[in-house]
Structure formats: C-alpha cells, structure tokens
Write an enzyme that holds these catalytic residues in place. Structure first.
Site, PDB file in Angstrom:
ATOM      1  N   GLU A 165       0.809  -1.223   0.000  1.00  0.00           N
ATOM      2  CA  GLU A 165       0.000   0.000   0.000  1.00  0.00           C
ATOM      3  C   GLU A 165       0.835   1.263   0.000  1.00  0.00           C
ATOM      4  OE1 GLU A 165      -0.715  -2.606   1.999  1.00  0.00           O
ATOM      5  OE2 GLU A 165      -2.768  -3.187   1.470  1.00  0.00           O
ATOM      6  N   HIS A 190      -9.700  -4.904  11.326  1.00  0.00           N
ATOM      7  CA  HIS A 190     -10.462  -4.805  10.081  1.00  0.00           C
ATOM      8  C   HIS A 190     -11.819  -4.140  10.271  1.00  0.00           C
ATOM      9  CE1 HIS A 190      -7.387  -7.374   8.498  1.00  0.00           C
ATOM     10  NE2 HIS A 190      -7.997  -7.551   7.337  1.00  0.00           N
TER      11      HIS A 190
END
Lengths: 339, 324
Positions: free
Chosen positions: B59, B128
């Site tokens: 990322e 998450h």
C-alpha cells in the site's frame, strides 16, 4: 591535486581526456555549479548561525559532484526528485539562487513562499519535484513520476535520489519492487555519505554494499565514486540510457562524503574523527575538477579564481535579496492548501 | 433506475475513465479478480491493463507511486481493499498527498482519489473494523467524502475524480449490495455540500455513510410516537458544509450526531462542537453523540453490535434531547 586522471572516470583508471568531448562550455558549467553549491551552502551556514535561517539545515558540502555529475547526464525534460539535503539538486537544475536563499530565510519571495524551507525546495518549471523530508518518502513519488512517463509514452526519465539510510525503509523496497515489476524508467541514486545522521552505515544496514540491494528485485546495481563528477556522470548516463531505451530501472550507489554534520545542529565529533573528515577532503570534488581543467588547459588559474569570485558574488546577492525580501503576509498561511 | 451502491460506484469510475484518459485505477485485485468487492467489475476488459492495474500488497508503494503520478498530471484512483490497510500508507497520504501543494508554495497539485470500504463489517475484529474518517478529516489538504446512498456514491465519486485535490472516498462493505434509485444519464454531486435527506420538525439527526440508513430506521420508529426527525447528511466530511446543519438545528432546536467512528476528537465531536457553539441560542438540549464505543472492535457478534451505534441508542439519544 594532479592525479585526477587516475581518479576520474571509470574505475579502470582511464584518462580524463575522454571527458573533453563534453565541450568546454559544459565542463566549465559543471565546475561553476559545484562552486556555486559550495558557496551557497557556506553562506547558508553563516546565515543559520546568525539565526536568519531556522529549522533544520542539511548542507551538501562535499557531495556536490553527485548532483552535478548526475544532472549533467540528463535532458531538461527529465525529472528529478530528492530528499531533504536538496540545495545542490535545485541549484544544479538552475533554480534561482535568490529565490532559494529567500526560501531558507522564510521569505515570501522564496520558491515556496516561505512555507517549505530548506528541506522542501521545489522548482516544478525545471522538473525539480522536490525536496522531501521524511526519509524514504520520496522514493515512491519518483517511481510514480516514472510511471506517468511510461503511461504517457514520453521520452523522459526520472532520477530519484536518496540517502544511504533510506535504503532501510520499506518505501525503498516497495518502490524497487514496483519499478522492476512494471518496468519503469527510473534511476535510483543512493548518495551514500556513510552515515545516517550519526549512525555509521555498518551499524544500520546488514548489507553495506548498497548497490546490491537492487538484486532482490532484479534491478541492476552500480557503484561509483561520488567525489568524482565524471564517474558520477558516466554511471548515470549509462543508467539513463537503459531507462530511456528499455524502460528499466537501475540502482546506483554513489560513494560520497559530507564534510559537515548531518544538519547544523549535529556535533559530528560524536561518531567520526576529524582525521577521517580530513582524509575525505583530500578527494574533494571541486579540487579534482580544478586540476582537470588546468591540466587539460580548459581554464587558467586566473579564470578559476574569477569563477570562484563570481560564485561568491552571486551568493552574496542572493543573501541580500533574501534579507530585503518581505515576510509572508499572515493570511498567506491559508493559501495553497486546496486547489 | 434502481441499482446497487457497488454498481453506482462502478458506473462513476467507468464514465470518468471514458471521459478522461489521465484517470487510471490501481489496487489489490482490481483487475483480473474484478475487485475484492467487485466495484471494479469489467474495468480490465473495458480499459485494459495499462489503466486497470493489479498492485502487489504494497500500500505504501502504490499509494506513494500514485501521489507521484498525480504530481505530474495523471489522475489516479487508488483502491484500498479496506481503509484499514491505508494505515500502511499513512505517511504517503498525510505527508505527501495532503501537503504537497502547500510545501511547494502552490507549484504542485495532487488530483487523486483514494477509495475503498471503511468502517466495520461483520465480525472482522479490531484491525479490520474501524471507521477512520476522523483521522483523515484531521489533516489539512485532504478532502473526505462518505456517501450514504447509491445516488450520492455515484455523483460524489465523479466529482472526487474530477477534483484537483487528494480525496479520501470512504465506502462500506455492508452497503455495496444496497439498492437505491440513481438518475439516468450524466450527473455529478458537488463535494462540500450537505443534503437534507428528510425534512422534519422535532429534532435534527446528523448522519453520514452507513448511519444514514440507521437514522431513517430511527425516524420510522419514532414516527409511530409522533416524533418527526429531520435527517441531515453532510456527505462530505471535509470541507464540512455546516450551514444546512445549523439551519436545521435552528428549526428543530435539538441535535443528535450519529457516527461509526470513535468518539474522541472525532467527526461527531466536531459537529457537536460547531452546533453547540454556533447554534447555542437555539438549542433546547445539549447535543447528543451516538458513536462507536471507545474500544477496539471485539470479534464476538453481540459485543460488536453493542460497540456500534444501534437503533436503540439513536432512539434513546433522540428521546434524551426531547426530554422524553
């Protein structure tokens, strides 16, 4: 220094004459740019000690041959991007010393209107896309600039500079992987000045031959003498050719040395000896260039002296410009945050 | 035309990629896999691998690469598989994307969109399941958009792609399958404009993203008790269009803010502060915030449910500001 011919150029000790083909104008310009950088940095150090410049100031003294030798191998339309030790790159790219000094002074006439400072020199019109202050943070950016070159099928390259310590950051490894995976026309130049702030390279990196770090990603590594402007030029020229013609990245480790501390606030006596610094200064890039110009009768001693005087004058008028420039108006803090 | 939130976003991307060849999309599984949540379905076939690009799980690398590409004229759409993973790219987003224009004295701009699902889904636990809009809204130089309906998603995403600033565009796993009416043909919805989603007179509920639906559920329930809620959706969190919120509170004199983000230094607390400060004389009760609990998200289903804003909590907060 008379042994330039041995030190100049490729490590096989080829004679310096081959660089005569660069032409007198270019050779003189390279020399004068190195001089300008050094005098600019000396003036900046002085102004810093007078508290006219604030924040962090990382000087490029000793490393001049890296910016000058590498940029000499580029075309105007090629991009460069670097870290926070960025004065040399901006000056070599032709950024106005007045505006750069004004930026150091935090003035409204500075390249970033007094908002960037020493670590954030930008001259977008000259394809100098910054000075970036988080170690390794600019490496993905330079990779992305190369991505755009490929996306637009342009005949350009992007040279992405970093310090030795940046090769330990994740951003370095992620960028190299992407550049190799997507075959991007980027040349990574590691300016290995042997210390990440006060930490010697062998205390920070498991592999101290930094050019080898490209091999994990299938990227060719090169190592070159960063105190010799022609050696830098040669390596970068070769890497740029590969980027331009084959759209492939290269990792060049340039072994150089900074004479001053990491920044102005760094007492470098903690981690290195005066003897070591003096030893390195014997390889001074500007002195080597002078010897070359004299021996090859490209310039006389008088001309060399004049070049130095002119560099000093240019820098002192930059300091005058910076001193006499206005402070940014308070409301300017709200400018240039959103388009 | 009734389509899903996912389809609406897909249409926005397709239309903008057709309109402007500087737009490309990069992210994990966006091309061959057709998108982890299928928002990018069909894009590879339509636009090819030069513009629809599968990235390695990297990322920081591909977000930073996109910032660099945006600095020199491209308009990247970065898909983060979820905003939880954007934290790995935090330095690139905050130190590079957000500040580039400022640091360069206006020499550069960074026209890019970073988009993907934000906030908790179902039992994905602490790493998450987090709503991160407050973190991004904290940073000058970023715009933050959190749409709550398919129509808004499409119109706002098109505006975000055309915007010359870095835009954090936050979706939701849970909303991707929700259907809603979307106008036929070309339209955009401007960034930085709030929308009064429902007129009402008794209390103002400020909600955005997934909590817009929660606000409507509360409105339906409370209507049975003759309580008439007004629902204001900021849609863009930053810059915040505060006037429609203040105007609504000046009318209803009561305000509840609903958000899935944590309460401390949050979007909800910011809106609460602005209402308390700028509509002080109109308030008949202190502003109430219904937010996530100040805890990392537990895995257990019941704990998770109760760590979030619930219908019961929203109803209770409305009754509290009405002294009922």
């Amino acid at each position: 220094m008379s042994d330039y011919a041995v030190k100049a150029g490729k490590s096989n000790g080829s004679a310096g004459e081959e660089y005569l083909s660069l032409g007198r104008n270019k050779l003189i310009e390279m020399h004068r740019t190195m001089l300008l950088i050094r005098r600019f940095e000396e003036a900046a150090a002085k102004a810093y000690s007078q508290q006219k410049i604030g924040g962090f100031l990382h000087l490029y003294i000793g490393q001049e041959a890296v910016a000058v030798g590498s940029i000499a191998a580029l075309r105007e339309e090629d991009y460069i991007i670097t870290a926070y030790r960025d004065h040399g790159h901006a000056l070599t790219r032709g950024a106005d010393p007045n505006k750069l000094m004004a930026e150091l002074f935090g003035k409204y006439t500075g390249t970033s209107k007094g908002k960037g400072g020493s670590m954030h020199f930008f001259d977008v019109a000259r394809n100098m896309l910054g000075g970036h202050a988080i170690v390794g943070g600019q490496i993905p950016l330079g990779t992305g600039i190369a991505f755009k070159i490929k996306y637009r099928r342009e005949d350009r390259v992007c040279v992405t500079y970093m310090g030795d310590a940046a090769t330990n950051q994740g951003s370095f490894h992620e960028s190299l992987n992407l550049a190799a995976l997507w075959k991007l026309p980027v040349v990574y130049i590691v300016e290995n000045n042997m210390y990440g702030m006060g930490t010697a390279i062998d205390r920070a990196s498991a592999v101290t031959d930094l050019y080898k770090k490209g091999s994990a990603y299938g990227i060719e590594g090169m190592v070159t003498d960063g105190m010799n402007v022609f050696a830098v030029y040669d390596s970068v020229k070769e890497a740029v050719k590969k980027a331009r013609e084959l759209s492939l990245p290269t990792l060049i480790e340039v072994r150089t040395y900074r004479y001053r501390g990491h920044s102005m606030s760094d007492p470098d006596s903690v981690y290195r000896t005066k003897q070591e610094v003096d030893e390195e200064k014997r390889r001074d890039p500007i002195e080597q260039m002078k010897a070359f110009l004299l021996t090859e009768k490209i310039a006389t001693q008088k001309e060399l002296d004049n070049f130095d005087e002119e560099a000093k004058k240019e820098v002192s008028s930059a300091v005058e410009f910076a001193e006499s420039s206005p402070q940014p108006p308070l409301e300017s803090m709200y400018d240039d945050i959103y388009v | 035309m009734e389509i899903t939130f996912r389809e609406a976003l897909n249409q926005a991307i397709v239309e903008e990629m057709e309109r402007d060849d500087s737009v490309f999309i990069v992210g994990e599984e966006v091309a061959h896999y057709q998108g982890a949540y299928k928002v990018t379905q069909g894009l590879l076939q339509k636009f090819g691998p030069q513009r629809v690009i599968d990235a390695p799980i990297s990322e920081s690398g591909f977000t930073g690469l996109s910032v660099g590409a945006a600095m020199v004229g491209l308009r990247p759409i970065v898909e983060v598989m979820t905003f939880n993973f954007s934290l790995v790219a935090f330095d690139q987003i905050i130190n590079n994307a957000a500040k580039m224009r400022h640091m360069s004295g206006g020499q550069l701009k960074v026209p890019m969109v970073i988009r993907g699902p934000n906030g908790p889904a179902h039992q994905l636990a602490a790493t998450h399941s987090q709503a991160l809009e407050s973190m991004y809204a904290h940073v000058p130089g970023l715009k933050v958009v959190v749409p709550g309906t398919p129509k808004d998603g499409k119109g706002l995403l098109k505006s975000a792609i055309r915007d010359d600033n870095p835009v954090i565009f936050m979706e939701s796993e849970i909303m991707y399958g929700l259907k809603g009416d979307v106008p036929e043909g070309e339209y955009t919805i401007p960034l930085g404009k709030a929308d009064v989603k429902k007129q009402g007179k008794d209390a103002t509920v400020v909600a955005y993203g997934k909590t817009v639906n929660l606000a409507f559920s509360a409105a339906d329930l409370l209507a049975k008790e003759n309580i008439d809620l007004e629902i204001v959706d900021p849609m863009t969190i930053k810059p915040l269009d505060e006037e429609p919120i203040l105007k609504s509170v000046r009318k209803t004199n009561r305000c509840v803010v609903v958000s899935e983000a944590w309460p401390f230094a949050s979007v909800a607390s910011e809106i609460g502060y602005r209402v308390s400060s700028k509509a002080f004389d109109y308030l008949d009760a202190p502003v109430e915030l219904v937010t996530a609990e100040d805890v990392p998200m537990p895995y257990n289903k019941n704990l998770e449910h109760n760590a979030l804003p619930t219908l019961e909590k929203v109803v209770a907060a409305v009754k509290k500001v009405l002294y009922l």
